[in-house]
Design a protein around this motif. Sequence first.
Motif, PDB file in Angstrom:
ATOM      1  N   GLY A   1       0.808  -1.216   0.000  1.00 34.96           N
ATOM      2  CA  GLY A   1       0.000   0.000   0.000  1.00 34.96           C
ATOM      3  C   GLY A   1       0.840   1.265   0.000  1.00 34.96           C
ATOM      4  N   LEU A   2       0.161   2.386   0.204  1.00 31.16           N
ATOM      5  CA  LEU A   2       0.803   3.697   0.175  1.00 31.16           C
ATOM      6  C   LEU A   2       1.105   4.140   1.600  1.00 31.16           C
ATOM      7  N   VAL A   3       2.369   4.529   1.843  1.00 33.17           N
ATOM      8  CA  VAL A   3       2.770   4.985   3.178  1.00 33.17           C
ATOM      9  C   VAL A   3       3.360   6.381   3.072  1.00 33.17           C
ATOM     10  N   GLU A   4       3.535   7.008   4.236  1.00 40.05           N
ATOM     11  CA  GLU A   4       3.995   8.396   4.267  1.00 40.05           C
ATOM     12  C   GLU A   4       5.226   8.519   5.149  1.00 40.05           C
ATOM     13  N   LEU A   5       6.150   9.353   4.696  1.00 47.23           N
ATOM     14  CA  LEU A   5       7.373   9.619   5.432  1.00 47.23           C
ATOM     15  C   LEU A   5       7.551  11.130   5.461  1.00 47.23           C
ATOM     16  N   ALA A   6       7.422  11.744   6.645  1.00 53.09           N
ATOM     17  CA  ALA A   6       7.479  13.204   6.750  1.00 53.09           C
ATOM     18  C   ALA A   6       8.528  13.620   7.772  1.00 53.09           C
ATOM     19  N   HIS A   7       9.098  14.807   7.580  1.00 52.13           N
ATOM     20  CA  HIS A   7      10.073  15.362   8.521  1.00 52.13           C
ATOM     21  C   HIS A   7       9.359  15.600   9.854  1.00 52.13           C
ATOM     22  N   PRO A   8       9.805  14.948  10.927  1.00 49.51           N
ATOM     23  CA  PRO A   8       9.061  15.052  12.189  1.00 49.51           C
ATOM     24  C   PRO A   8       9.014  16.452  12.779  1.00 49.51           C
ATOM     25  N   ALA A   9      10.069  17.256  12.558  1.00 50.61           N
ATOM     26  CA  ALA A   9      10.078  18.615  13.108  1.00 50.61           C
ATOM     27  C   ALA A   9       9.198  19.555  12.289  1.00 50.61           C
ATOM     28  N   ARG A  10       9.129  19.327  10.971  1.00 50.72           N
ATOM     29  CA  ARG A  10       8.317  20.191  10.107  1.00 50.72           C
ATOM     30  C   ARG A  10       6.847  19.785  10.114  1.00 50.72           C
ATOM     31  N   HIS A  11       6.588  18.483  10.263  1.00 54.88           N
ATOM     32  CA  HIS A  11       5.209  17.981  10.209  1.00 54.88           C
ATOM     33  C   HIS A  11       4.968  17.031  11.390  1.00 54.88           C
ATOM     34  N   PRO A  12       4.963  17.546  12.616  1.00 56.31           N
ATOM     35  CA  PRO A  12       4.806  16.663  13.787  1.00 56.31           C
ATOM     36  C   PRO A  12       3.495  15.890  13.797  1.00 56.31           C
ATOM     37  N   SER A  13       2.453  16.422  13.163  1.00 54.66           N
ATOM     38  CA  SER A  13       1.167  15.717  13.159  1.00 54.66           C
ATOM     39  C   SER A  13       1.227  14.433  12.336  1.00 54.66           C
ATOM     40  N   ARG A  14       2.257  14.279  11.512  1.00 53.82           N
ATOM     41  CA  ARG A  14       2.380  13.090  10.673  1.00 53.82           C
ATOM     42  C   ARG A  14       3.379  12.090  11.228  1.00 53.82           C
ATOM     43  N   LEU A  15       3.819  12.304  12.455  1.00 52.15           N
ATOM     44  CA  LEU A  15       4.820  11.419  13.046  1.00 52.15           C
ATOM     45  C   LEU A  15       4.311   9.985  13.151  1.00 52.15           C
ATOM     46  N   ARG A  16       3.052   9.808  13.553  1.00 52.19           N
ATOM     47  CA  ARG A  16       2.515   8.453  13.705  1.00 52.19           C
ATOM     48  C   ARG A  16       2.533   7.717  12.362  1.00 52.19           C
ATOM     49  N   ALA A  17       2.127   8.408  11.299  1.00 54.67           N
ATOM     50  CA  ALA A  17       2.134   7.779   9.977  1.00 54.67           C
ATOM     51  C   ALA A  17       3.555   7.431   9.550  1.00 54.67           C
ATOM     52  N   THR A  18       4.506   8.291   9.876  1.00 63.98           N
ATOM     53  CA  THR A  18       5.899   8.031   9.528  1.00 63.98           C
ATOM     54  C   THR A  18       6.418   6.799  10.255  1.00 63.98           C
ATOM     55  N   LEU A  19       6.131   6.700  11.551  1.00 57.05           N
ATOM     56  CA  LEU A  19       6.596   5.550  12.331  1.00 57.05           C
ATOM     57  C   LEU A  19       5.951   4.256  11.859  1.00 57.05           C
ATOM     58  N   ALA A  20       4.731   4.349  11.339  1.00 61.53           N
ATOM     59  CA  ALA A  20       4.013   3.156  10.888  1.00 61.53           C
ATOM     60  C   ALA A  20       4.343   2.781   9.447  1.00 61.53           C
ATOM     61  N   SER A  21       5.224   3.518   8.798  1.00 63.71           N
ATOM     62  CA  SER A  21       5.498   3.294   7.368  1.00 63.71           C
ATOM     63  C   SER A  21       6.221   1.996   7.093  1.00 63.71           C
ATOM     64  N   GLY A  22       6.951   1.481   8.081  1.00 63.95           N
ATOM     65  CA  GLY A  22       7.743   0.282   7.860  1.00 63.95           C
ATOM     66  C   GLY A  22       9.052   0.549   7.147  1.00 63.95           C
ATOM     67  N   LEU A  23       9.363   1.822   6.919  1.00 61.10           N
ATOM     68  CA  LEU A  23      10.581   2.186   6.187  1.00 61.10           C
ATOM     69  C   LEU A  23      11.752   2.503   7.116  1.00 61.10           C
ATOM     70  N   LEU A  24      11.485   2.604   8.415  1.00 56.42           N
ATOM     71  CA  LEU A  24      12.505   3.070   9.355  1.00 56.42           C
ATOM     72  C   LEU A  24      13.138   1.892  10.095  1.00 56.42           C
ATOM     73  N   ASP A  25      14.388   1.665   9.815  1.00 52.62           N
ATOM     74  CA  ASP A  25      15.174   0.654  10.499  1.00 52.62           C
ATOM     75  C   ASP A  25      16.193   1.363  11.381  1.00 52.62           C
ATOM     76  N   ALA A  26      16.279   0.992  12.663  1.00 48.92           N
ATOM     77  CA  ALA A  26      17.117   1.726  13.620  1.00 48.92           C
ATOM     78  C   ALA A  26      18.571   1.775  13.174  1.00 48.92           C
ATOM     79  N   ARG A  27      19.108   0.657  12.697  1.00 45.92           N
ATOM     80  CA  ARG A  27      20.517   0.648  12.296  1.00 45.92           C
ATOM     81  C   ARG A  27      20.756   1.504  11.051  1.00 45.92           C
ATOM     82  N   GLU A  28      19.819   1.432  10.118  1.00 43.44           N
ATOM     83  CA  GLU A  28      19.972   2.245   8.903  1.00 43.44           C
ATOM     84  C   GLU A  28      19.854   3.727   9.237  1.00 43.44           C
ATOM     85  N   LEU A  29      18.924   4.076  10.115  1.00 43.81           N
ATOM     86  CA  LEU A  29      18.777   5.472  10.515  1.00 43.81           C
ATOM     87  C   LEU A  29      20.034   5.988  11.206  1.00 43.81           C
TER      88      LEU A  29
END
Length: 417
Positions: free
Chosen positions: A91-119
């Motif tokens: 499906g379609l997921v969202e990745l937003a800058h947390p400081a610029r778009h704090p209201s989208r933080l939950r969607a960003t965390l749920a995207s499945g694109l964030l790996d702790a080691r890669e980050l």
Amino acid sequence: MDRHDVIVLGAGLAGLRAATVLAAAGLDVVVLEAQDGVGGRQRTDRVDGFLLDRGFQVLNPAYPAVRRWVDVDALDMASFPVGVRVRRTHGLVELAHPARHPSRLRATLASGLLDARELAALAAWSGGAIAAPRLAIRAARDGDDARLAEEWDRLGVRGPLRREVLEPFLAGVVAEGDGTTSDAFVRLLVRMFALGRPGLPAAGIQALPEQLAQRARTVGARIRLAHDAERVTHDGEGVRVDVAGGDPLRADAVVVAVGPERAASLAGVQPPTTHGLQTWWLDAPASPTRSRMLHLDGTRSGPVLHTAVVSGTAPSYAPRGRFLVEATCLLGDASERDVRMQLRHVWGAEVDAWRLLRRDDVRHALPAQPPPLRTTRPARVGERMYVAGDHRDTASIQGALVSGDRVARAVLADLGA
């Protein structure tokens, strides 16, 4: 035969900045532009009520040269959100800058694109350039640079964020998809994205060079359109410029500020390697989304690197009741069928009714920036002959403006003005 202090060939960003500096110093300056308008690669056309830039382009107001020499407020900029939407297999997921778009933080965390080691690896990779860009440039000059793909491999950046987001997004920025661009250069670009919000002038990207042209005219430079320089030769103690279908001109010096492919023949410099991009502009009767974000295809199902509803960000780009969609690819063999098939996949919408307005093939969209990064090349390339452009600095609006300014100051020093 007309005689001037300086002739500038090309009314792109570098040529206009050079002309402004030279004319402001009191020199007699004339700019010769082969096209029917200023801007070089930054041109905008009106097609069936739509504003179509010649290729998808954005202006980042965070560039230092833009902050110094451009009245950004006068351009009436519309900015894109600092984030992307990504079509993944589920499906379609969202990745937003947390400081610029704090209201989208939950969607960003749920995207499945964030790996702790890669980050963590990416934070270490980009942090130095963001905090101390001059040190990063100096290190690159000293040979501490590599191809982007090699550096990411070394750092262990191999997760979904790289494959599905960074690689297609940056391919559209540097116009190559193999990761062969200088790692130092990309880190500096990422710094600019972190500091600024790229967007579009309400009147199209050509509004930027139009503003620079007006400033050049105000300080006394003359701009002659549809004047194609055919040849530059030395003539006694000056230079002679032969113009197609017109009388030749003479000057004490000439600044060659045309595209890299023309600069090679006019100034006798080594032609740089360039990369090309292709943009498809489509007229949609309804918007496929309410989001103003750039959309990426994380599944890499076709040639499209990114797509966006441009008029969602800049309504002036489309007539009322219509929507302008862009789809950008590397220059190559993409067919309209392939593009439409991928757009259907990315947007999850029926795109057959979207009308193709134009396809822009920009062969020399950007000069290549291989490692090690070289941020400047000599201003003077021969007796009384100078070359300016982003191919002499860095492949960006920043590089074009800085190059024009630097070359103009070299001319002033040599002429004792």
